[in-house]
Structures are given as C-alpha cells and as structure tokens.
Design a protein around this motif. Structure first.
Motif, PDB file in Angstrom:
ATOM      1  N   ASP A   1     -43.125 -30.154 -42.680  1.00 20.76           N
ATOM      2  CA  ASP A   1     -43.516 -30.305 -44.001  1.00 20.76           C
ATOM      3  C   ASP A   1     -44.694 -29.591 -44.208  1.00 20.76           C
ATOM      4  O   ASP A   1     -44.815 -28.943 -45.491  1.00 20.76           O
ATOM      5  CB  ASP A   1     -43.515 -31.648 -44.522  1.00 20.76           C
ATOM      6  CG  ASP A   1     -42.183 -32.265 -44.428  1.00 20.76           C
ATOM      7  OD1 ASP A   1     -41.122 -31.808 -44.780  1.00 20.76           O
ATOM      8  OD2 ASP A   1     -42.341 -33.694 -44.563  1.00 20.76           O
ATOM      9  N   GLN A   2     -45.509 -29.393 -43.330  1.00 20.46           N
ATOM     10  CA  GLN A   2     -47.019 -28.871 -43.616  1.00 20.46           C
ATOM     11  C   GLN A   2     -46.903 -27.462 -43.091  1.00 20.46           C
ATOM     12  O   GLN A   2     -48.055 -26.986 -43.313  1.00 20.46           O
ATOM     13  CB  GLN A   2     -47.821 -29.722 -42.806  1.00 20.46           C
ATOM     14  CG  GLN A   2     -48.065 -31.124 -43.315  1.00 20.46           C
ATOM     15  CD  GLN A   2     -48.488 -31.081 -44.686  1.00 20.46           C
ATOM     16  OE1 GLN A   2     -49.062 -30.287 -45.266  1.00 20.46           O
ATOM     17  NE2 GLN A   2     -47.846 -32.466 -45.442  1.00 20.46           N
ATOM     18  N   GLY A   3     -45.984 -27.222 -42.268  1.00 18.93           N
ATOM     19  CA  GLY A   3     -46.236 -25.552 -41.773  1.00 18.93           C
ATOM     20  C   GLY A   3     -47.371 -25.457 -40.968  1.00 18.93           C
ATOM     21  O   GLY A   3     -47.776 -26.369 -40.133  1.00 18.93           O
ATOM     22  N   GLY A   4     -48.094 -24.155 -41.226  1.00 15.63           N
ATOM     23  CA  GLY A   4     -49.311 -24.085 -40.573  1.00 15.63           C
ATOM     24  C   GLY A   4     -50.568 -24.284 -41.182  1.00 15.63           C
ATOM     25  O   GLY A   4     -51.685 -24.296 -40.767  1.00 15.63           O
ATOM     26  N   HIS A   5     -50.322 -25.492 -42.181  1.00 18.60           N
ATOM     27  CA  HIS A   5     -51.590 -26.159 -42.872  1.00 18.60           C
ATOM     28  C   HIS A   5     -52.010 -27.371 -42.057  1.00 18.60           C
ATOM     29  O   HIS A   5     -51.462 -28.526 -41.798  1.00 18.60           O
ATOM     30  CB  HIS A   5     -50.953 -26.697 -44.193  1.00 18.60           C
ATOM     31  CG  HIS A   5     -52.133 -27.502 -44.893  1.00 18.60           C
ATOM     32  ND1 HIS A   5     -53.362 -27.147 -44.867  1.00 18.60           N
ATOM     33  CD2 HIS A   5     -52.036 -28.670 -45.523  1.00 18.60           C
ATOM     34  CE1 HIS A   5     -54.176 -27.955 -45.519  1.00 18.60           C
ATOM     35  NE2 HIS A   5     -53.430 -28.790 -46.084  1.00 18.60           N
ATOM     36  N   ILE A   6     -52.894 -26.875 -41.232  1.00 19.47           N
ATOM     37  CA  ILE A   6     -53.503 -27.879 -39.999  1.00 19.47           C
ATOM     38  C   ILE A   6     -54.240 -28.944 -40.620  1.00 19.47           C
ATOM     39  O   ILE A   6     -54.086 -30.226 -40.167  1.00 19.47           O
ATOM     40  CB  ILE A   6     -54.428 -27.132 -39.316  1.00 19.47           C
ATOM     41  CG1 ILE A   6     -53.633 -25.817 -38.469  1.00 19.47           C
ATOM     42  CG2 ILE A   6     -55.004 -28.066 -38.284  1.00 19.47           C
ATOM     43  CD1 ILE A   6     -54.741 -25.149 -37.417  1.00 19.47           C
ATOM     44  N   GLY A   7     -54.880 -28.895 -41.900  1.00 12.18           N
ATOM     45  CA  GLY A   7     -55.402 -29.750 -42.365  1.00 12.18           C
ATOM     46  C   GLY A   7     -54.499 -30.924 -42.976  1.00 12.18           C
ATOM     47  O   GLY A   7     -54.937 -32.158 -42.966  1.00 12.18           O
ATOM     48  N   GLY A   8     -53.358 -30.637 -43.205  1.00  6.51           N
ATOM     49  CA  GLY A   8     -52.393 -31.606 -43.624  1.00  6.51           C
ATOM     50  C   GLY A   8     -51.656 -32.140 -42.701  1.00  6.51           C
ATOM     51  O   GLY A   8     -50.381 -32.959 -43.006  1.00  6.51           O
ATOM     52  N   MET A   9     -52.037 -32.155 -41.397  1.00  2.00           N
ATOM     53  CA  MET A   9     -51.201 -32.622 -40.080  1.00  2.00           C
ATOM     54  C   MET A   9     -51.032 -34.137 -40.260  1.00  2.00           C
ATOM     55  O   MET A   9     -51.964 -34.803 -40.517  1.00  2.00           O
ATOM     56  CB  MET A   9     -51.956 -32.365 -39.022  1.00  2.00           C
ATOM     57  CG  MET A   9     -51.361 -32.597 -37.684  1.00  2.00           C
ATOM     58  SD  MET A   9     -52.247 -31.992 -36.203  1.00  2.00           S
ATOM     59  CE  MET A   9     -52.233 -30.303 -36.545  1.00  2.00           C
ATOM     60  N   THR A  10     -49.888 -34.660 -40.040  1.00  2.00           N
ATOM     61  CA  THR A  10     -49.429 -35.960 -40.026  1.00  2.00           C
ATOM     62  C   THR A  10     -49.363 -36.655 -38.648  1.00  2.00           C
ATOM     63  O   THR A  10     -49.318 -37.783 -38.414  1.00  2.00           O
ATOM     64  CB  THR A  10     -48.251 -36.310 -40.984  1.00  2.00           C
ATOM     65  OG1 THR A  10     -46.983 -35.463 -40.472  1.00  2.00           O
ATOM     66  CG2 THR A  10     -48.551 -36.008 -42.281  1.00  2.00           C
ATOM     67  N   THR A  11     -48.827 -35.684 -37.727  1.00  4.05           N
ATOM     68  CA  THR A  11     -49.020 -36.311 -35.953  1.00  4.05           C
ATOM     69  C   THR A  11     -50.320 -36.804 -35.858  1.00  4.05           C
ATOM     70  O   THR A  11     -51.159 -36.131 -36.136  1.00  4.05           O
ATOM     71  CB  THR A  11     -48.447 -35.100 -35.324  1.00  4.05           C
ATOM     72  OG1 THR A  11     -47.146 -34.536 -35.695  1.00  4.05           O
ATOM     73  CG2 THR A  11     -48.249 -35.574 -34.146  1.00  4.05           C
TER      74      THR A  11
END
Length: 420
Positions: A137-147
């Motif tokens: 869902d976040q793609g390469g948006h590292i700041g939105g990482m949920t893992t």
C-alpha cells in the motif's frame, strides 16, 4: 549478435581490466544467456539456474573486498556487468543487480562478525541476498511503512508484508527494514534493518506470477508472520534503518537501474538499425529514407548521452568524489532517454513491434521496469532541485550520500583483468 568493443567515448573511464571484463561478459551473455532467453519468456517462471551461472563467475561479489573472496572491482565494473547482461536479457541483469543492492547494506552497516560470517558466501554466490523495503500500500514511501518489529525482551518479533522484492523467490537472506519506534517518531530514527533468513519460520514468499516484463526474474511479495530475530541480526544500529535503505538505494540502486536501462537502450537501437536496414521499401530499404535516418540519429544521440552519463557517475563514485547529482541525473535521464528510444523503436517496427516473434517487443516491455525502483523520475528531479537550492543556502547543505562511505571498500585502480 555482434560483440562490439567498448566505445572510445568511455576510454577515460575504463582501464584495461574493465575492457577485459566487458569482453568476458559479452562472451558469457552470448554463450550462456542468449540460448535461454526464449525459454525464460515462454515459461514465465523463476529461472533458478541463471543465478547459479552468475555465481559461478563470482559476479555477486563484484564489490566485495578480496579478503572475503570478492572481486573488489568497484562500481564501474558493476555497471559493466549489468549493462552488458541487459543488452542480451533484462531479466538476467535484474537478477544480478537486485542482489547487489543488499550487499551494499551488509558492506556498509554490517559488523565485523557479520562480514566474516556472510560475505564469503555472498561473494561465491552460495548465499543470494534481497532487500525488502517497499510495501503493497505504501510503495516506496518509507515514512508510511507498516511492517513492524517489537522487542519482547529476548528477540525482535517481525510482522508485515513487503512487495516488489527483487529475487524474492530465490534469495537465501533478506535485508528487511521495519518500524521499531512508535508512530510519530521521525522516519530517520523510527526504522531498523534486520538480516532475515529466507527459510526462517514465519517467512513466506507469495507464489510467483509473471509481470509485464523481466520474465524469469522474480520481484514479488514476502510475508513475515511473527518472525523472531536475534539482536545479533540487526544490521547497523537500532533506529538506523532509514539510512541503511537510503544509502543502499542511492549508492547501488540508482547506478544499477541506470546500467539496466542502458543495456536495454543499446539493444533497442541495435535491433532497430538492423530492422530498417533489411526492411524493403520502394526500390531500396527502409533505412534509405531520410525521415527514418532522422529518427535513427535521435536514437543514437540519446544512447550516447545515456552511456557517457552512466559511466561518468560511477567513475566518480569509485574515486570517492561527491556525485549525488550525477547518480540522480543518470538514473532519471537514463530511463527517460531509453523510454523515448523504445517508443521510436516500436514505431519504426510498426505492427511487427507488437509481435512476440520480434525481440523489440520484449525489450520494450522490460524497459517499463526501470522507472519506479530506486525512485521515480519525479523523485530524482525533486532531489536534484533540493540539492541545487542547498548549494545556494550553504547553511542547509548536508553531506553527500556519495561521500558518506568514501574510502571504505574503494577499488584500486588496476590494469590487470578482474573477474574474467
């Protein structure tokens, strides 16, 4: 397919050792890879033997120090490997380049113990690596990482899903970046990188499905379900995961994708020149028409620009010089120039460009895979603009990523053949 020597426009960047490697890769690609391309396309499955062939040449260790069995040959040599393989098969070049990115993470952030335990196996190809950062869902948006990984007093417990993981189905060891701090923590301090064995309990690869291009290469999803990770398998410091991901992407990912794009670009130009030279039109050939020659001239000029910029950037990187902008431009322009050439090639092939019996159809599909990884064109151009503005505001200037690890694992400038 002919195997041209390195063009003289690259003389300033290539030593005799590089030229020997160039010829060796071309020979390998012609003998070992070209006969497998059609089967890779039609089977639409992961070709595990390709990785073993590359490992047999020790090319996964191209930037690994000699003390650990690597070639210690540097970024120009790495670019040669990926560029010349991509000229024959984008998928094979992708298998190599995708495993070299996490090698950077291990090299720059691994402990002495991790180096001793892992780098010899990485160098000889018996341990294949991947890096898992992107999410569905976040793609390469590292700041939105949920893992996320939580410390339970004895181990880190990792849960989440990663997507578009290069070599997801054949990698033995994954570098996984996960959130280890509460939501609201600055991204630069919120993430941690972990070394996760592919056969570890709770690690599952989603079944492979063929994509638009790069058939034979797997870049799929991996799920992590309550995977327990020893503190000895943290890569870098806790909270340093953003830096691990960024430096690996910038210093290896960008030039790797630039080289992949360059090989496909060169192949598209060669295929088109051959096609129009043989295609009958009126009393001559299609290539006799001035409008066709104009289009070919544009394609040739684009290739020349892309090739010089690609090798210029990695030559600077090998020399420990600040080259963030060059790496950015090489990646962004390399894809854009190749894409324009790919579209021209398809148009000049006309209806035949849509036919799977013509290799330009495969090359064009593979070209679509070089845009997003290591940052889209918009991301690269935004970073270039930010760097330009920081140059005007000296107080806001930061240390270039390209000199962050300068002096570590820099290759010697040698004249003897390497890795041939």
């Amino acid at each position: 397919m002919s195997m041209p020597a390195p063009p003289h426009s690259l003389d300033r960047f290539l030593t005799p050792a590089h030229s020997a490697l160039w010829e060796a890769v071309d020979d390998f690609a012609t003998r070992e890879i070209q006969p497998r391309v059609e089967r890779m396309e039609s089977a639409q499955r992961v070709d595990r033997k390709i990785a073993r062939l590359l490992a047999g040449r020790r090319w996964f260790g191209v930037t690994v120090p000699e003390a650990f069995g690597g070639m210690a040959a540097g970024h120009v040599a790495k670019t040669i490997l990926i560029h010349r393989l991509a000229r024959v098969s984008g998928a094979v070049a992708a298998i190599l380049q995708a495993s070299l990115i996490p090698v950077a993470a291990l090299l720059y952030y691994g402990t002495d113990e991790q180096h001793a335990a892992l780098l010899p196996s990485v160098a000889d190809g018996s341990v294949l690596m991947s890096i898992a950062v992107t999410e569905p869902d976040q793609g390469g948006h590292i700041g939105g990482m949920t893992t996320a990984a939580e410390w339970d007093g004895r181990a880190w417990v990792l849960t989440g899903v990663k997507a578009h993981v290069g070599n997801s189905h054949i990698a033995d060891l994954h570098v996984v970046v996960a959130r280890t701090s509460p939501t609201g923590t600055r991204t630069s301090r919120a993430l941690t990188a972990f070394l996760v064995q592919g056969d570890q309990r709770g690690v599952h690869s989603v079944p492979h499905s063929a994509k638009l291009g790069l058939r034979g290469f797997s870049y799929g999803q991996i799920t992590f379900d309550q995977v327990r990770i020893s503190p000895n398998d943290v890569l870098g410091d806790v909270g340093q995961g953003f830096e691990v991901a960024q430096s690996s992407s910038i210093l290896y990912g960008r030039p790797n994708l630039t080289a992949l794009s360059l090989g496909l670009h060169e192949r598209a130009v060669c295929l088109t020149a051959q096609y129009v030279s043989k295609r009958p039109r009126y009393q001559g050939k299609l290539a006799d028409l001035s409008v066709i020659q104009d289009r070919l001239g544009q394609m040739s000029a684009r290739l020349l620009m892309a090739r010089i910029l690609a090798y210029h950037a990695v030559d600077m990187l090998d020399r420990g010089l600040p080259c963030d902008d060059e790496l950015l431009a090489a990646k962004a322009l390399g894809h854009d120039l190749a894409s324009e050439t790919g579209n021209d090639a398809m148009q000049l092939h006309a209806a035949n460009g849509l036919d799977v019996d013509f290799p330009i159809e495969r090359v064009w599909r593979d070209m679509q895979s070089t845009y997003a990884p290591a940052g889209t064109g918009e991301v690269q151009r935004r970073r270039l603009a930010e760097n330009l503005l920081q140059q005007e505001d000296k107080a806001g200037a930061r240390t270039a990523w390209s000199v962050l690890h300068a002096g570590r694992f820099q290759p010697p400038i040698v004249d003897q053949p390497v890795g041939v």
